[in-house]
Design a protein around this motif. Structure first.
Motif, short mmCIF file in Angstrom:
data_model
loop_
_atom_site.label_atom_id
_atom_site.label_comp_id
_atom_site.label_asym_id
_atom_site.label_seq_id
_atom_site.Cartn_x
_atom_site.Cartn_y
_atom_site.Cartn_z
N UNK A 132 0.83 -1.20 0.00
CA UNK A 132 0.00 0.00 0.00
C UNK A 132 0.86 1.25 0.00
N UNK A 133 1.93 1.24 0.78
CA UNK A 133 2.82 2.40 0.85
C UNK A 133 3.44 2.70 -0.52
N UNK A 134 4.02 1.70 -1.16
CA UNK A 134 4.68 1.93 -2.44
C UNK A 134 3.69 2.29 -3.53
N UNK A 135 2.51 1.71 -3.47
CA UNK A 135 1.48 2.06 -4.44
C UNK A 135 1.14 3.54 -4.36
N UNK A 136 1.02 4.05 -3.14
CA UNK A 136 0.71 5.46 -2.94
C UNK A 136 1.92 6.35 -3.26
N UNK A 137 3.09 5.95 -2.79
CA UNK A 137 4.28 6.77 -3.02
C UNK A 137 4.55 6.99 -4.51
N UNK A 138 4.31 5.95 -5.30
CA UNK A 138 4.73 5.98 -6.70
C UNK A 138 3.58 6.19 -7.67
N UNK A 139 2.42 6.53 -7.16
CA UNK A 139 1.25 6.65 -8.03
C UNK A 139 1.41 7.75 -9.08
N UNK A 140 1.92 8.91 -8.68
CA UNK A 140 1.98 10.05 -9.59
C UNK A 140 3.33 10.23 -10.27
N UNK A 141 4.35 9.53 -9.81
CA UNK A 141 5.70 9.73 -10.35
C UNK A 141 5.78 9.46 -11.86
N UNK A 142 5.23 8.36 -12.37
CA UNK A 142 5.30 8.14 -13.83
C UNK A 142 4.57 9.22 -14.63
N UNK A 143 3.48 9.76 -14.07
CA UNK A 143 2.76 10.84 -14.74
C UNK A 143 3.61 12.10 -14.81
N UNK A 144 4.32 12.37 -13.70
CA UNK A 144 5.21 13.53 -13.70
C UNK A 144 6.34 13.34 -14.70
N UNK A 145 6.90 12.15 -14.79
CA UNK A 145 7.98 11.91 -15.75
C UNK A 145 7.53 12.28 -17.16
N UNK A 146 6.33 11.85 -17.53
CA UNK A 146 5.82 12.17 -18.87
C UNK A 146 5.65 13.67 -19.05
N UNK A 147 5.07 14.34 -18.06
CA UNK A 147 4.84 15.78 -18.15
C UNK A 147 6.16 16.55 -18.19
N UNK A 148 7.11 16.12 -17.36
CA UNK A 148 8.39 16.80 -17.31
C UNK A 148 9.17 16.64 -18.62
N UNK A 149 9.05 15.49 -19.25
CA UNK A 149 9.70 15.30 -20.55
C UNK A 149 9.04 16.18 -21.61
N UNK A 150 7.72 16.23 -21.60
CA UNK A 150 7.00 17.05 -22.58
C UNK A 150 7.33 18.52 -22.43
N UNK A 151 7.58 18.97 -21.18
CA UNK A 151 7.89 20.36 -20.90
C UNK A 151 9.37 20.68 -21.09
N UNK A 152 10.18 19.68 -21.41
CA UNK A 152 11.61 19.90 -21.58
C UNK A 152 12.40 19.98 -20.29
N UNK A 153 11.75 19.63 -19.17
CA UNK A 153 12.44 19.64 -17.88
C UNK A 153 13.36 18.44 -17.76
N UNK A 154 12.92 17.31 -18.30
CA UNK A 154 13.74 16.10 -18.36
C UNK A 154 14.13 15.84 -19.81
N UNK A 155 15.36 15.44 -20.00
CA UNK A 155 15.84 15.12 -21.33
C UNK A 155 15.86 13.60 -21.51
N UNK A 156 15.48 13.15 -22.69
CA UNK A 156 15.53 11.71 -22.99
C UNK A 156 16.98 11.24 -23.17
#
Length: 227
Positions: free
Chosen positions: A203-227
């Motif tokens: 339950x802890x890891x499910x909650x901790x990591x729920x939004x992280x993959x969504x942020x990765x996608x958004x950050x890449x689209x915004x140019x904050x993260x580089x591929x």
């Protein structure tokens, strides 16, 4: 890896799934711990140590070195340390006890300390910050300001609330509008309840990591993260 870090096969399964959902992205994992006066019971009953061990398990899967920088805060930065696979057992309370007076709750000083450490570390991977607290900050405006300005950095903030507070401010922080207030949604929040130590690893890891993959996608689209 020392077995004491992991809490059974379900934890390993959740972490493996999280790594898959993150596209194999590594992250520099940080842990921020509240030392305001109301936190005393959570240090005494082992809840904070437990979270530290679970965060270390996360770092062992996501981080490049399996070492977690730890920031203790209250009114100011009370202290900093590291936990690692070689040094984590019964480590949190002696550190906490050595830091003296427990003060108020200033999120922004802890957030800035993480930003400063990350920017001077030379890390190529994004940062994943587990930010634990049991209540609202003394300065809400300062916390909002740092979170919004930090949205342009490759840092994701995952807040976790201990206790039975309603956490209205953290819910608001989680929901700050994009792009009106910040360029991407760079934070998540979940309440762990009054007995956080009893929360299962899955339950802890499910909650901790729920939004992280969504942020990765958004950050890449915004140019904050580089591929």
């Amino acid at each position: 890896m020392k077995a004491a870090v992991f809490r059974g096969p379900s934890a390993g399964q959740v972490l493996a799934a999280a790594k898959h959902d993150a596209g194999g992205q590594r992250a520099a994992v940080y842990l921020v711990l509240d030392r305001s006066g109301s936190m005393r019971r959570y240090y005494r009953n082992g809840s904070v140590q437990h979270l530290a061990e679970q965060t270390l398990a996360l770092a062992a899967n996501l981080d490049d070195d399996g070492v977690v920088p730890v920031v203790f805060f209250s009114t100011d930065i009370d202290g900093t340390a590291e936990i690692s696979l070689d040094a984590y057992q019964d480590r949190i309370n002696p550190l906490h006890d050595s830091m003296g007076h427990m003060g108020r709750t200033n999120y922004h000083v802890a957030m800035q300390a993480v930003i400063d450490h990350y920017q001077t570390s030379g890390a190529d991977d994004p940062a994943f910050v587990v930010f634990q607290t049991d209540g609202s900050p003394t300065s809400k405006a300062a916390a909002e300001h740092v979170l919004c300005t930090a949205a342009r950095l490759p840092i994701f903030w995952q807040f976790i609330g201990f206790g039975d507070d309603e956490f209205r401010f953290l819910h608001r922080l989680d929901d700050l509008p994009v792009p009106k207030r910040r360029v991407v949604d760079n934070a998540g929040f979940f309440p762990a309840g009054p007995t956080p130590k009893n929360l299962s690893a899955a339950a802890l890891y499910d909650q901790l990591l729920h939004e992280f993959p969504l942020w990765l996608d958004s950050a890449r689209s915004a140019g904050i993260l580089k591929d």
